[in-house]
Design an enzyme around this catalytic site. Sequence first.
Site, PDB file in Angstrom:
ATOM      1  N   TYR A 161     -18.530  -0.212  61.770  1.00  0.00           N
ATOM      2  CA  TYR A 161     -17.163   0.291  61.631  1.00  0.00           C
ATOM      3  C   TYR A 161     -16.157  -0.461  62.508  1.00  0.00           C
ATOM      4  CZ  TYR A 161     -19.003   3.411  58.298  1.00  0.00           C
ATOM      5  OH  TYR A 161     -19.585   3.871  57.151  1.00  0.00           O
ATOM      6  N   HIS A 202     -14.934   8.386  77.432  1.00  0.00           N
ATOM      7  CA  HIS A 202     -15.469   8.041  76.105  1.00  0.00           C
ATOM      8  C   HIS A 202     -16.972   8.323  75.980  1.00  0.00           C
ATOM      9  CE1 HIS A 202     -11.991   5.052  74.956  1.00  0.00           C
ATOM     10  NE2 HIS A 202     -11.549   6.174  75.509  1.00  0.00           N
ATOM     11  N   TYR A 249      -3.250  -0.068  75.581  1.00  0.00           N
ATOM     12  CA  TYR A 249      -2.222   0.824  76.119  1.00  0.00           C
ATOM     13  C   TYR A 249      -1.088   0.027  76.766  1.00  0.00           C
ATOM     14  CZ  TYR A 249      -5.600   4.509  75.266  1.00  0.00           C
ATOM     15  OH  TYR A 249      -6.479   5.368  74.663  1.00  0.00           O
ATOM     16  N   GLU A 303      -9.018   7.051  63.735  1.00  0.00           N
ATOM     17  CA  GLU A 303      -9.640   6.821  62.427  1.00  0.00           C
ATOM     18  C   GLU A 303     -10.395   8.037  61.902  1.00  0.00           C
ATOM     19  OE1 GLU A 303     -10.664   2.059  63.079  1.00  0.00           O
ATOM     20  OE2 GLU A 303     -12.282   3.478  62.641  1.00  0.00           O
ATOM     21  N   GLN A 342     -13.661  12.649  81.252  1.00  0.00           N
ATOM     22  CA  GLN A 342     -13.836  13.220  79.916  1.00  0.00           C
ATOM     23  C   GLN A 342     -15.233  13.793  79.711  1.00  0.00           C
ATOM     24  OE1 GLN A 342     -12.693   9.990  77.306  1.00  0.00           O
ATOM     25  NE2 GLN A 342     -10.527  10.194  77.812  1.00  0.00           N
TER      26      GLN A 342
END
Length: 406
Positions: free
Chosen positions: A289, A183, A300, A279, A119
């Site tokens: 948070y 991520h 998963y 979110e 990613q």
Amino acid sequence: MNHMKSYALMAGMLLVIASCSRDEPGPGNPSAPPVETNPANTKYPPAFTGQTRANGAVTKTKIKKDIITSGLTSPWGITELPDGRLLVTEKAGNMRIVTTTGEVSSQITGLPAVNAAGQGGLLGICLDPDFATNRTVYWTFSEVVAGGNLTSVGKGRLANDEKTIEGASVIYHALPRRTSNLHYGSRILFDKTGNLLISTGEGSNLDTRPLAQSVTAVLGKVIRITKTGQPAPGNPTFTETGALPELYSIGHRNPQGLAIHPVTGELWECEHGPRGGDEVNRVQPGRNYGWPIITYGIEYSGEPIGDAIQQKDGMEQPVYYWDPVVSPSGMTFYAGKRVPEWENNLFLGALSGQHIVRLVFSNNKVIGEERLLAGEGQRFRDITQGKSGALYAITDQGRLYRIDKE
């Protein structure tokens, strides 16, 4: 008799008005069924009404979408230049300029090398508020360093001939390094004080995931720094030992969207959940948070995460969440005049959802959700509003869309 007729007429008019007010979907009173019809992954109850699966909203204005170009390669970030052209990052490490008629520039050189595996890559981008005079560009990217990878922040000057970035430098590293290539986050924008806000992911792996809660690590955070990469003045103070002064908020998973509300100036953020639990958050300085302590998602594999709790004292609730996920990425508030019913609505690119999300708010709560361009079969990666009032969106498949009033 005349009075009776008058009362009957008034009653009929009130019935018509009430019926229209109750049944007609629109920006002020969305009342269509929720747009999500698939079953959720969990049976977790929301903390409040409207936190998920809000009523549907329908744009009444006739909207057109144009594909400006299909010639980009995995674009990731987009911002508008002062003359209306678009500056775009491509995941592999390229930066290009695209005109509103679809002309794509050659690769802009001079950028630091990126780690485009997984990613990673060349990610978020923004312009200096004084770009018109200093031509400075800021970006985030995944950088290979000894012992692993980092989310890093770069800056440099777009040359007058627009062929290179001059004096490129790395002004910030989101430590600690990690071996994961997942991520990274990562969006970047300026707040109204002229300081940078940057989102970072927590690396995905089970060993780095808990660092989203650590105030000594810049994983799973929103940070606020100056143009030179130093902690910005006025940042919140986290009281734990060793707390980093650049931290703005903690407890995020993989935040791929940041936007400033055009009226309040508040920061809003979106992040990927695991299986369920994407979110949207209204980010308040110094707040936690929750990830991975509280979440509306599961692993998963189907296993619960942690203690399988969704609420905890000292941790913020998302304004909105999705289950199943839509994978929200870049986002922007609409502040144009072309489509008045969109004013202050939030638009988000959805990756796995393959559409653009429109969220309608009242008192910081979602009262309506709409899916736009859902038939295009595209993974929408980022979206921005141009000065003309049109929205511009890029997709993983290489398209640049303009979305505007007919």
